[in-house]
Design a protein around this motif. Structure first.
Motif, short mmCIF file in Angstrom:
data_model
loop_
_atom_site.label_atom_id
_atom_site.label_comp_id
_atom_site.label_asym_id
_atom_site.label_seq_id
_atom_site.Cartn_x
_atom_site.Cartn_y
_atom_site.Cartn_z
N ARG A 295 10.71 -3.51 -8.85
CA ARG A 295 11.77 -2.53 -8.58
C ARG A 295 13.03 -3.26 -8.18
O ARG A 295 13.02 -4.09 -7.27
N LYS B 296 16.14 -1.39 -8.01
CA LYS B 296 17.17 -0.50 -7.49
C LYS B 296 17.28 -0.70 -5.99
O LYS B 296 16.29 -0.84 -5.29
N SER C 272 17.84 1.30 -3.84
CA SER C 272 17.19 2.35 -3.05
C SER C 272 15.68 2.21 -3.05
O SER C 272 15.00 2.84 -2.25
N GLU C 273 15.16 1.38 -3.92
CA GLU C 273 13.71 1.27 -4.04
C GLU C 273 13.17 -0.10 -3.67
O GLU C 273 11.97 -0.28 -3.57
N ASP D 114 11.74 -3.12 -1.94
CA ASP D 114 11.00 -3.34 -0.70
C ASP D 114 11.75 -4.37 0.14
O ASP D 114 12.00 -5.49 -0.30
N ARG E 7 8.35 5.75 1.42
CA ARG E 7 9.16 4.70 0.79
C ARG E 7 8.25 3.52 0.47
O ARG E 7 7.18 3.36 1.06
N PRO E 8 8.71 2.69 -0.47
CA PRO E 8 7.83 1.59 -0.88
C PRO E 8 7.61 0.58 0.25
O PRO E 8 6.56 -0.06 0.28
N GLU F 122 21.76 4.30 -0.27
CA GLU F 122 21.45 3.51 -1.46
C GLU F 122 21.87 2.05 -1.32
O GLU F 122 21.69 1.28 -2.24
#
Lengths: 390, 584
Positions: free
Chosen positions: A83, A85, A87-88, A90, A332-333, A361
């Motif tokens: 990931r 992004k 916002s994603e 970790d 969340r991740p 974000e």
């Protein structure tokens, strides 16, 4: 916090099954992350994107008195699936803190990589190309990374800058990782520097270990020893150091800790670090340097404190209603990590504070370094970095 | 003329110099191997003074001075520095490299800082020093070239060749910066503090003790009075005589004014006040108001090529003074001079010459209005001066009517210089831009009270007439002094002769050479004024005596030239550039 491009490169290494930690150059990675973190200067904005799984671009603009920036592009022959992004992402992956070493892994067999198609080998070696142009200094950084074999990697990095002697420098690094031990050979065009690094891990050899051995006698820690040697052909000067490290492995039942001791016998420098992960949210580190030629010493202390996000007030009543044995999906991740606070101080009362985290974000890094001894001029640098990536 | 260069007080107290050096050394960014401040612990200027060879005196007055010296120093001065250095070569090597392509060693680059004591000795300096002093603008000292020839750096790391070489290289670099940039800046600041009233008000507390401070600078012979002044032959000079040498001593400025000049000045001021028709003629003076126009024009012509000169432009930037160019322009033109004068074709001459030619076109109007005279003091130190100076002194001594002339104070003229006379024309080119602020008013009514009477420039003319050998009188009406000069010029520069088709009629004064040729409108009309017997003041002060000696030596030189020319047509020698400037 890692930059976007550094994170992509790290993802490439993970995707190509390269163990970054099994190298002498990362022997003190934990202490460096906790004590030598860089505090940003000025304002810096970073917009990045992974346009396709193989191509990434990133643009940075910053101002420290004057505006500068950089453009960077990256191509990876290996599709990157992580990931990216902002916002994603970790946060544990982009924030370097206490580094928990994992069990050594047996290197892939070379025939695993072979792909045959109609009687011909069609597999290609994974490679990564990366370039970054700094403006207005017109400095160009370039990186070529290639997995030559499951246990070998070639890394060529170059910097082109008119202000450097000879207009730039190239570093070639050949890394071998056999699990039990790893070696690195490097050559730098700057003063024709040759270097050798090696790391040896005591304990069971992952290449011969079977699953029964691991089950029978779990290993709680790992002891490693290594050395490095450099020699500049042109200036006829060299350097060397040796080091040992003991670190606990995930099987360890107590709190994880890492101890290192490095020695530079030529310069008489002795450095010992001790880092401990005192809890889920806290890691402490100390480093003591001593030079037995000049009797100079230095002490540095640092810590990192992870901040967990508190329970959401709106759904708190609902989560209380959940039965304890019910599965709770992570929102969340990275769990409920909101950010991390890093701080360091040395014996001269020079201190640095860094706060990294995520706001909506955006990934942000807010840091300052100051000198407590100088009352008139305490703050030496203050900076904010913002990262956005899609 | 003699400058008394007093070295001994400079050795006495060097504490201020140590402080200044410490500041200067720590100002510029230090090389990565030096990890601490550089502290000057010991500074000894040694007992051997530097040798100063006066190449040119461009301007000499009570309140200003401009000259070019050739300095060479091979003395026993030494300097001890203390600092801390990084002993790990890998550390210093990596600190200057970008981290992206750095090997990033784990601990091999860990530092080892070692206190270091460096002794700089066997300092060899050689360079051309341009010294410009004016009471308003302070002292400006510029090295025309890099003066540092060699230097011995001995340290605690002499056994490690890498570190030793590195130190040697870095320290030489730092010292070059110090000489070229910091030292002029320091000197200028100090001199402003000393002499400029504005700065003095700002910094009243420092006062005049800083005059001794200037002593730390090796080439500032005018800042402090000598203890035991002697002239070139070792004869002691009285206080009244030495006072003429000091441009900065306000209490004794009047000592070098002759009584006659003072009377003339007073009469001039009186006439200015009362609108009297009678104005005393003060020779070799010109109105500054008149000279200003030509001065500015010539500055515009000559200032542009000077900007390409690294040393001066660097001095401009380092000093950061907008008022400097006016003082620099003299040396600016000096830069362009030698190269242009050494070239035979006239078309390749720089704008200064072109300007002079255009002026020469309307010369009839020009010399009606402005009378300009260039005076150049050529002082050359000679090592084998005995024969020439002896002849010069004997001839002048026999013929000089003024007993105040010190014949035992020869103006050095080197034997080699007789062979390479283009130097002196080259020098005259230099100051052609500056000179218009003129030294003499000739017979025109001198109304400006600012005209300086101090430098009565040509008192020696009467003497020189007598001193010439009789065979020089080629034409009975021309001054014997002058017939040597035009022939010399005409021989050395054939193209310029076009402007002087009849050398005998243009009785060019002895000292006017190329610059006068380039500005021919000044050449003709002034002779009568210059050498009119009515203007006779041979008493004068030291300056006049020096001028007499100068003239005597010039004559001796011309005689030698003439002889040499008659013996052999060595015209090729004249085309060669002077060796000292061949690299310009």
């Amino acid at each position: 916090m890692l930059g976007f491009m550094d994170y992509v490169q790290k993802a490439f290494l993970e995707a190509s099954n390269w163990n970054q930690d099994n190298s002498y150059s990362t022997l003190t990675a934990t202490a460096q992350a906790l004590l030598d973190f860089e505090t940003p200067r000025g304002l810096r904005l970073n917009v990045s994107s992974l346009a396709s799984p193989k191509f990434a671009s990133s643009y940075t603009i910053g101002t420290v008195g004057l505006v500068d920036g950089s453009l960077s592009y990256l191509y990876s022959s290996l599709p990157l699936e992580a990931r990216f992004k902002s916002s994603e992402i970790d946060l544990h992956h982009v924030i370097q803190g206490y580094r928990q070493l994992q069990d050594l892994r047996q290197p892939d067999q070379s025939w695993w990589w072979e792909v045959w198609h109609k009687g011909k080998r069609v597999d290609r070696r994974d490679a990564l190309l990366y370039g970054r142009l700094f403006l207005p200094q017109s400095t160009l950084e370039a990186l070529y990374l290639r997995r030559l074999s499951p246990s070998r990697q070639l890394k060529v990095s170059a910097v082109s800058d008119a202000r450097l002697p000879n207009g730039g420098t190239i570093l070639t690094l050949l890394q071998n990782d056999f699990g039990k031990y790893s070696t690195e050979y490097l050559y730098s065009t700057d003063s024709a520097l040759l270097g050798v690094r090696g790391l040896y891990n005591f304990g069971p050899d992952p290449r011969t270990a079977t699953s029964q051995d691991v089950q029978a006698e779990p290993v709680y820690g790992r002891f490693s020893a290594g050395a490095e040697l450099y020699y500049g052909l042109l200036n006829k000067s060299g350097g060397m150091s040796t080091g040992i490290r003991f670190t606990t492995l995930p099987q360890h039942t107590g709190f994880p800790y890492t101890m290192t001791l490095t020695l530079n016998p030529l310069m008489g420098n002795l450095s010992s670090t001790y880092a401990v992960k005192a809890g889920q949210n806290l890691a402490l580190c100390s480093r003591f340097d001593f030079n037995f030629y000049s009797y100079e010493s230095d002490l540095q202390l640092g810590c990192e404190l992870w901040r967990r996000r508190g329970p959401d007030a709106e759904v708190e009543w609902a989560s209380k209603m959940l039965r304890p044995d019910w599965e709770r999906p992570a929102v969340r991740p990275d769990g409920d990590v909101a950010g991390v606070l890093k701080a360091r101080v040395d014996q001269n009362w020079r201190a640095g504070v860094l706060w990294e985290g995520r706001i909506r974000e955006l990934l942000f890094t807010l840091g300052t370094s100051f000198d407590l001894k100088r009352r008139d001029h305490i703050f030496r640098a203050v900076g904010v970095e913002l990262q956005y990536s899609t | 003329m003699a400058f008394n260069f007093n070295w001994s007080p400079l050795i006495a107290d060097t504490s201020r110099a140590r402080d200044m050096l410490t500041t200067a050394l720590n100002k510029s960014p230090k090389p990565p191997i030096i990890v601490d401040d550089i502290l000057v612990t010991e500074l000894n200027l040694g007992s051997v003074p530097p040798e100063l060879e006066i190449l040119e005196i461009g301007d000499l007055a009570e309140d200003r001075f401009r000259g070019i010296f050739k300095m060479s120093y091979t003395g026993d001065a030494f300097l001890t520095l203390k600092t801390r250095v990084q002993a790990n070569p890998l550390n210093t090597y990596l600190s200057t490299k970008p981290s992206f392509a750095s090997p990033q060693p784990l601990a091999a680059s860990s530092g080892l800082t070692i206190p270091l004591q460096i002794t700089l000795s066997d300092i060899r300096l050689s360079g051309f020093v341009i010294l410009v002093f004016s009471r308003q603008k302070g002292l400006t000292l510029v090295f025309r070239n890099d003066p540092l020839e060699s230097l011995k750096v001995s340290s605690t790391f002499d056994s490690i060749p890498f570190v030793r070489d590195y130190l040697q290289k870095e320290i030489e670099g730092q010292l070059r910066v110090l000489f070229m940039e910091d030292l002029p800046a320091i000197l200028h600041r100090l001199s402003l503090r000393l002499w400029s009233p504005d700065y003095r008000e700002l910094d009243n507390s420092n006062g005049l003790q800083e005059g001794n401070k200037d002593g730390t600078i090796p080439i500032d012979p005018l800042s402090s009075p000598p203890q035991n002044p002697v002239d070139g032959f070792g004869n002691p000079i009285t206080d009244s005589e030495t006072s003429a040498f000091f441009l900065d001593d306000p209490t004794q400025t009047h000592a070098s004014f002759s009584q006659k000049n003072l009377v003339r000045l007073a009469a001039l001021a009186e006439s200015h006040r009362t609108l009297s028709l009678f104005t005393p003629g003060i020779r070799e003076a010109v109105f500054r108001a008149w000279a200003g126009t030509t001065e500015s024009r010539e500055h515009s012509g000559t200032a542009t090529p000077a900007l390409t000169l690294s040393s001066l432009s660097r001095a401009h930037s380092s000093l950061g003074l907008s008022t400097l160019p006016s003082t620099y322009s003299a040396s600016d033109s000096a830069e362009t001079g030698p190269s242009s004068s050494s070239r035979p074709p006239l078309s390749s001459f720089s704008s200064a010459i072109g300007h002079g030619l255009t002026l020469g076109a309307n010369r009839s109007r020009a010399h009606a209005q402005r009378k300009r005279k260039r005076r150049v003091v050529n002082l050359r130190k000679d090592r084998n001066e005995d024969d020439i100076s002896d002849t010069a002194s004997t001839t002048t001594g026999a013929s000089t009517p003024a007993p105040s002339v010190i014949v035992s104070e020869p103006l050095p003229e080197r034997e080699e210089d007789l062979v390479t006379p283009p130097r002196s024309p080259a020098k005259n080119v230099r100051f052609s831009a500056r000179r218009p602020s003129g030294e003499y008013a000739a017979d025109s009514p001198a109304r400006s009270p600012r005209a300086r009477p101090a430098s009565a420039d040509y008192p020696a003319q009467e003497n020189t007439k007598l001193s010439l050998p009789p065979q020089k009188h080629l034409s009975p009406d021309a001054k014997p002094v002058h017939d040597a000069a035009p022939s010399n010029i005409g021989r050395s520069r054939p193209p310029l002769r076009l402007h002087h088709p009849t050398p005998s009629t243009s009785a060019i004064p002895l000292l006017r050479t190329l610059s006068a040729e380039k500005l021919p409108f000044t050449a003709h009309s002034q002779q009568g004024d210059l050498f009119s017997p009515s203007a006779s003041s041979s008493s004068g002060g030291i300056l006049e005596q020096a001028w007499m000696m100068k003239m005597a030596n010039e004559i001796a030189r011309k005689v030698q030239d003439e002889k040499r020319r008659q013996s052999s047509d060595s015209a090729g020698l004249w085309e060669m550039p002077p060796p000292a400037y061949s690299s310009v």
